[in-house]
Design a protein around this motif. Structure first.
Motif, PDB file in Angstrom:
ATOM      1  N   TYR A 231       0.841  -1.201   0.000  1.00 48.57           N
ATOM      2  CA  TYR A 231       0.000   0.000   0.000  1.00 48.57           C
ATOM      3  C   TYR A 231       0.875   1.250   0.000  1.00 48.57           C
ATOM      4  O   TYR A 231       0.608   2.220  -0.727  1.00 48.57           O
ATOM      5  N   TYR A 232       1.962   1.226   0.777  1.00 47.40           N
ATOM      6  CA  TYR A 232       2.867   2.368   0.871  1.00 47.40           C
ATOM      7  C   TYR A 232       3.527   2.662  -0.470  1.00 47.40           C
ATOM      8  O   TYR A 232       3.638   3.823  -0.884  1.00 47.40           O
ATOM      9  N   VAL A 233       3.949   1.607  -1.182  1.00 49.95           N
ATOM     10  CA  VAL A 233       4.622   1.788  -2.473  1.00 49.95           C
ATOM     11  C   VAL A 233       3.694   2.449  -3.488  1.00 49.95           C
ATOM     12  O   VAL A 233       4.121   3.306  -4.274  1.00 49.95           O
ATOM     13  N   GLN A 234       2.429   2.099  -3.467  1.00 52.78           N
ATOM     14  CA  GLN A 234       1.475   2.682  -4.412  1.00 52.78           C
ATOM     15  C   GLN A 234       1.189   4.154  -4.117  1.00 52.78           C
ATOM     16  O   GLN A 234       0.692   4.876  -4.978  1.00 52.78           O
ATOM     17  N   LEU A 235       1.503   4.600  -2.902  1.00 48.85           N
ATOM     18  CA  LEU A 235       1.323   6.007  -2.534  1.00 48.85           C
ATOM     19  C   LEU A 235       2.525   6.877  -2.911  1.00 48.85           C
ATOM     20  O   LEU A 235       2.530   8.076  -2.630  1.00 48.85           O
ATOM     21  N   MET A 236       3.536   6.276  -3.544  1.00 52.19           N
ATOM     22  CA  MET A 236       4.791   6.982  -3.780  1.00 52.19           C
ATOM     23  C   MET A 236       4.650   8.295  -4.554  1.00 52.19           C
ATOM     24  O   MET A 236       5.336   9.276  -4.224  1.00 52.19           O
ATOM     25  N   PRO A 237       3.805   8.407  -5.585  1.00 50.68           N
ATOM     26  CA  PRO A 237       3.699   9.697  -6.284  1.00 50.68           C
ATOM     27  C   PRO A 237       3.286  10.865  -5.384  1.00 50.68           C
ATOM     28  O   PRO A 237       3.870  11.951  -5.464  1.00 50.68           O
ATOM     29  N   CYS A 238       2.287  10.648  -4.499  1.00 50.70           N
ATOM     30  CA  CYS A 238       1.879  11.752  -3.621  1.00 50.70           C
ATOM     31  C   CYS A 238       2.919  11.984  -2.527  1.00 50.70           C
ATOM     32  O   CYS A 238       3.080  13.110  -2.044  1.00 50.70           O
ATOM     33  N   ILE A 239       3.663  10.937  -2.137  1.00 48.35           N
ATOM     34  CA  ILE A 239       4.729  11.109  -1.148  1.00 48.35           C
ATOM     35  C   ILE A 239       5.840  11.969  -1.720  1.00 48.35           C
ATOM     36  O   ILE A 239       6.339  12.903  -1.073  1.00 48.35           O
ATOM     37  N   LEU A 240       6.232  11.693  -2.958  1.00 47.74           N
ATOM     38  CA  LEU A 240       7.299  12.476  -3.602  1.00 47.74           C
ATOM     39  C   LEU A 240       6.850  13.913  -3.839  1.00 47.74           C
ATOM     40  O   LEU A 240       7.647  14.852  -3.703  1.00 47.74           O
ATOM     41  N   THR A 241       5.584  14.102  -4.195  1.00 51.99           N
ATOM     42  CA  THR A 241       5.068  15.462  -4.384  1.00 51.99           C
ATOM     43  C   THR A 241       5.087  16.240  -3.079  1.00 51.99           C
ATOM     44  O   THR A 241       5.458  17.424  -3.045  1.00 51.99           O
ATOM     45  N   ALA A 242       4.696  15.584  -1.981  1.00 50.89           N
ATOM     46  CA  ALA A 242       4.709  16.240  -0.677  1.00 50.89           C
ATOM     47  C   ALA A 242       6.129  16.622  -0.271  1.00 50.89           C
ATOM     48  O   ALA A 242       6.361  17.707   0.273  1.00 50.89           O
TER      49      ALA A 242
ATOM     50  N   ALA B   1       8.657  17.220  -2.339  1.00 51.10           N
ATOM     51  CA  ALA B   1       9.177  18.252  -3.241  1.00 51.10           C
ATOM     52  C   ALA B   1       8.595  19.620  -2.940  1.00 51.10           C
ATOM     53  O   ALA B   1       9.296  20.645  -3.030  1.00 51.10           O
ATOM     54  N   THR B   2       7.311  19.668  -2.602  1.00 50.10           N
ATOM     55  CA  THR B   2       6.640  20.954  -2.396  1.00 50.10           C
ATOM     56  C   THR B   2       6.583  21.385  -0.940  1.00 50.10           C
ATOM     57  O   THR B   2       6.332  22.561  -0.660  1.00 50.10           O
ATOM     58  N   SER B   3       6.802  20.451  -0.015  1.00 49.86           N
ATOM     59  CA  SER B   3       6.659  20.678   1.434  1.00 49.86           C
ATOM     60  C   SER B   3       5.302  21.303   1.762  1.00 49.86           C
ATOM     61  O   SER B   3       5.182  22.116   2.670  1.00 49.86           O
ATOM     62  N   SER B   4       4.283  20.902   0.993  1.00 46.49           N
ATOM     63  CA  SER B   4       2.933  21.415   1.204  1.00 46.49           C
ATOM     64  C   SER B   4       1.947  20.263   1.089  1.00 46.49           C
ATOM     65  O   SER B   4       1.889  19.583   0.057  1.00 46.49           O
ATOM     66  N   LYS B   5       1.172  20.065   2.140  1.00 41.80           N
ATOM     67  CA  LYS B   5       0.154  19.026   2.132  1.00 41.80           C
ATOM     68  C   LYS B   5      -0.955  19.364   1.144  1.00 41.80           C
ATOM     69  O   LYS B   5      -1.511  18.485   0.475  1.00 41.80           O
ATOM     70  N   THR B   6      -1.279  20.638   1.031  1.00 42.66           N
ATOM     71  CA  THR B   6      -2.339  21.069   0.127  1.00 42.66           C
ATOM     72  C   THR B   6      -1.964  20.831  -1.328  1.00 42.66           C
ATOM     73  O   THR B   6      -2.800  20.419  -2.142  1.00 42.66           O
ATOM     74  N   ALA B   7      -0.694  21.071  -1.682  1.00 40.79           N
ATOM     75  CA  ALA B   7      -0.257  20.903  -3.065  1.00 40.79           C
ATOM     76  C   ALA B   7      -0.316  19.446  -3.515  1.00 40.79           C
ATOM     77  O   ALA B   7      -0.565  19.160  -4.692  1.00 40.79           O
ATOM     78  N   SER B   8      -0.099  18.517  -2.608  1.00 35.74           N
ATOM     79  CA  SER B   8      -0.099  17.101  -2.961  1.00 35.74           C
ATOM     80  C   SER B   8      -1.489  16.469  -2.873  1.00 35.74           C
ATOM     81  O   SER B   8      -1.662  15.304  -3.236  1.00 35.74           O
ATOM     82  N   MET B   9      -2.477  17.219  -2.398  1.00 39.75           N
ATOM     83  CA  MET B   9      -3.811  16.646  -2.197  1.00 39.75           C
ATOM     84  C   MET B   9      -4.481  16.183  -3.492  1.00 39.75           C
ATOM     85  O   MET B   9      -5.085  15.104  -3.514  1.00 39.75           O
TER      86      MET B   9
END
Length: 437
Positions: free
Chosen positions: A251-262, A264-272
């Motif tokens: 499950y964690y591996v499949q979340l990798m795109p939003c993890i990397l976005t968070a 890179a941007t250091s913003s929870k809103t940007a990765s939502m």
């Protein structure tokens, strides 16, 4: 006449303190009003058992994570690694009992004066007498009583939420006031690069031993990273395994795109938006849960809570400020509450840390040292927060299977959980108009 003069002098002192702490009080007001406008619009009856379950889950995980951060900071002692054993207060004064510590917390939770709570808190302490003995008295110490202020406004906001339409004017007032304060603060933020650079230069110039300071910062980073890694790779994985009985790391591996976005941007809103797409389309999670939990993710900032308690204890250790049991309990409660009313923007936690320094009686000047490493630490705790939201979706979906099945069977109830389905309500309104004609 004497009493009138005393009252005037006390009023002048209070006014002077308010002027000296004007910016701090504006920041506190922004946080409190923002939290109040959140609590005031939360209608438990409308959102039902899923909302209650989500709130309990967020509160529980936040309390556990902040408690772990406190224990880790006390054990590693990053502010002065050589003093690991000096955990609690160590002076010649008699130690306060556990009951006294609990009474201190109770006195500050129920504040008798909200105005005075802005710049002092109530404590029981031992003061020396002339004959060499100590006497226990109830007095005050400088510092914002955030515990009492936040408790009062949470209760106030909750009552407003329960009044329904009667409280609409008050809720609108606080919402507009919050937006106005936020615009003022965002204007101040534009001066942050110059201000932070000046503060860091002045702080480094005033440090007597720069090598020791950087060593302490390295220990602090290690402590915070150990806590964040433990929460993300151990605690959340165990929760997933316990409730879903399946492999959490897939499950964690499949979340990798939003993890990397968070990261890179250091913003929870940007990765939502990416989180919405992955959870709904790729992982096929229930849309009602996803669209209900992710927007409420601002209440679920476990990584931020752990970082904040670690930072506050680190500053106390750097300045040799002894902390007692009541201080740790106060930090546990107040940080857990404050994380639920914070903006999900980069470095927002540093502002809150400055406000909370007075809660345990530590100087706020050393917070400027954290700016030198926050560009990296903010990314780490934001990643932690977004992973926590994604795991909350999976766990709450499993816990709410019965309610979700019931909602699937009764589509009209969808609006109680999914407020975004405006199109359905519009279609129903159109159909009712046709029937009426």
């Amino acid at each position: 006449m004497r009493q009138n003069k005393k009252r005037e002098s006390q009023s002048q002192k209070n006014l002077k303190k308010l002027k000296e702490n004007g910016f701090l009080l504006c920041t506190v007001a922004g946080v409190i009003i923002g939290g109040l406008a959140g609590t005031a619009t939360l209608n438990v009856k409308k959102n039902g058992i899923i909302a209650v379950r989500a709130a309990i889950y967020f509160l529980t995980t936040t309390f556990i994570t902040t408690a772990f951060g406190i224990l880790l900071s006390v054990w590693i002692h990053p502010g002065s690694p050589g003093a690991v054993r000096n955990i609690l207060r160590n002076d010649s004064r008699p130690a306060l009992s556990t009951l006294d510590n609990l009474f201190n917390i109770g006195r500050n939770i129920i504040s008798d004066n909200i105005l005075s709570s802005s710049f002092e808190s109530t404590v029981s302490k031992y003061v020396p007498k002339t004959n060499g003995t100590y006497e226990k008295v109830i007095g005050s110490r400088p510092g914002t009583n955030m515990l009492g202020i936040v408790t009062f406004f949470i209760l106030f906001g909750s009552v407003l939420g329960g009044l329904g339409k009667k409280a609409k004017a008050a809720v609108d007032f606080f919402t507009i006031l919050y937006e106005a304060l936020l615009k003022i603060l965002m204007g101040v933020v534009w001066f942050t690069p110059v201000a932070v650079g000046s503060i860091i230069c002045a702080k480094i110039y005033s440090v007597p031993d720069i090598g020791q300071t950087f060593s302490q910062l390295a220990w602090f980073m290690a402590t915070a990273l150990i806590g964040l890694a433990t929460h993300q790779f151990v605690f959340l994985q165990l929760l997933y395994l316990i409730f879903l009985r399946s492999n959490p790391f897939s499950y964690y591996v499949q979340l990798m795109p939003c993890i990397l976005t968070a990261f890179a941007t250091s913003s929870k809103t940007a990765s939502m938006p990416i989180s919405f797409d992955i959870l709904e389309r790729k992982l096929q999670k229930n849309k009602r849960i996803v669209r209900f939990v992710l927007p409420l993710g601002s209440l679920n900032l476990n990584g931020t809570g752990l970082f904040m308690v670690t930072a506050l204890i680190f500053i106390a250790q750097m300045n040799n400020v002894p902390l007692g049991l009541s201080d740790y309990i106060t930090l546990e409660i107040i940080v857990s509450i404050m994380t639920m009313s914070m903006a999900t923007i980069p470095s927002a936690s540093l502002v809150t840390i400055v406000m909370l320094c007075g809660t345990i009686g530590v100087p706020s000047d050393d917070v400027s040292l954290l700016f030198t490493i926050d560009w990296f630490m903010d990314r780490c705790r934001t990643t932690n927060n977004i992973v926590g939201d994604s795991y909350a979706v999976a766990i709450l979906e499993r816990l709410s299977e019965k309610e979700l099945n019931r909602l699937e069977a009764v589509p009209d109830v969808e609006e109680a959980i999914l407020p975004h389905s405006k199109s359905n309500s519009n279609e129903e309104t159109a159909e009712s108009k046709v029937e009426h004609v």
